[in-house]
Design a protein around this motif. Structure first.
Motif, PDB file in Angstrom:
ATOM      1  N   ASN A  13       0.845  -1.122  -0.220  1.00 13.81           N
ATOM      2  CA  ASN A  13       0.449   0.049  -0.169  1.00 13.81           C
ATOM      3  C   ASN A  13       0.874   1.395   0.498  1.00 13.81           C
ATOM      4  O   ASN A  13      -0.188   2.479  -0.029  1.00 13.81           O
ATOM      5  CB  ASN A  13      -0.928   0.055   1.030  1.00 13.81           C
ATOM      6  CG  ASN A  13      -2.263  -0.650   0.364  1.00 13.81           C
ATOM      7  OD1 ASN A  13      -2.117  -0.768  -0.184  1.00 13.81           O
ATOM      8  ND2 ASN A  13      -2.544  -1.719   2.029  1.00 13.81           N
ATOM      9  N   LYS A  57      -2.805  -6.658  -8.075  1.00 11.88           N
ATOM     10  CA  LYS A  57      -4.534  -6.412  -7.844  1.00 11.88           C
ATOM     11  C   LYS A  57      -3.106  -4.888  -8.406  1.00 11.88           C
ATOM     12  O   LYS A  57      -4.340  -4.078  -8.723  1.00 11.88           O
ATOM     13  CB  LYS A  57      -4.903  -6.318  -6.686  1.00 11.88           C
ATOM     14  CG  LYS A  57      -5.586  -7.263  -6.822  1.00 11.88           C
ATOM     15  CD  LYS A  57      -6.198  -7.828  -5.285  1.00 11.88           C
ATOM     16  CE  LYS A  57      -6.480  -6.755  -4.796  1.00 11.88           C
ATOM     17  NZ  LYS A  57      -6.544  -7.049  -3.045  1.00 11.88           N
ATOM     18  N   LYS A  58      -2.651  -4.228  -7.725  1.00 14.73           N
ATOM     19  CA  LYS A  58      -2.028  -2.706  -7.752  1.00 14.73           C
ATOM     20  C   LYS A  58      -1.595  -2.618  -8.750  1.00 14.73           C
ATOM     21  O   LYS A  58      -1.501  -1.607  -9.822  1.00 14.73           O
ATOM     22  CB  LYS A  58      -1.061  -2.681  -6.623  1.00 14.73           C
ATOM     23  CG  LYS A  58      -1.457  -2.598  -5.097  1.00 14.73           C
ATOM     24  CD  LYS A  58      -2.427  -1.464  -4.920  1.00 14.73           C
ATOM     25  CE  LYS A  58      -1.474  -0.258  -3.966  1.00 14.73           C
ATOM     26  NZ  LYS A  58      -2.508   0.902  -3.714  1.00 14.73           N
TER      27      LYS A  58
END
Length: 169
Positions: A112, A144-145
């Motif tokens: 993140n 996903k990122k």
């Protein structure tokens, strides 16, 4: 006629993203709270609190802590919360569960913070074959990122990558 060997992988525009580059340098340690339970199974609150107050948690300085109980004790949730209060001032990270759970939480927090925009419109290989124990969940989180930015995502090594994602035109 020359028989020069050309390294097409080195000449390609592929960008490698390696989760191993982000592997924590800190030692991961299992902290078993059964050591503070009566006979390893029974939580007597007054004795439990006293044992925690008298324990030197500085031994966990700058370590990643996996809080667990290795016995079949039935514990209230606050038992783990209370241990966290004592170990957190020293530890780099505290997580309840196994060492693998700890690494999942570590990578979740880390991923993140990474600026994936540097992979904008690039063909990216998320490197596999790590020498370190990267949890599989970290690869899913990174994918996903990465999908938000990369033109394509592959897994493995440049010489044998498995296509995972390709942005539609």
């Amino acid at each position: 006629m020359t028989n020069e060997i050309v390294n097409k992988v080195a000449q390609s525009s592929l960008v490698v993203f390696d989760l191993e580059d982000y592997y924590p340098e800190q030692e991961a340690v299992v902290l078993d709270i059964s050591q503070w339970l009566f006979q390893g199974f029974i939580l007597k609150e007054k004795e439990f609190r006293a044992a925690l107050q008298n324990f030197d948690f500085s031994i966990y300085n700058n370590k990643l802590i996996a809080l667990t109980c290795t016995t079949d004790a039935i514990l209230p949730s606050w038992a783990f919360m209370l241990v966290t209060v004592y170990v957190q001032p020293y530890a780099q990270m505290v997580n309840q569960g196994s060492v693998n759970d700890l690494y999942i939480a570590y990578y979740q927090q880390l991923i993140n913070t990474i600026d994936f925009s540097i992979y904008q419109d690039q063909p990216v290989i998320i490197k596999g074959c790590s020498k370190k124990a990267i949890p599989e969940e970290a690869y899913v989180m990174a994918t996903k990122k990465m999908m938000l930015y990369a033109r394509s995502v592959m897994f493995g090594e440049a010489c044998s990558a498995v296509p995972i994602y390709k942005r539609k035109k």
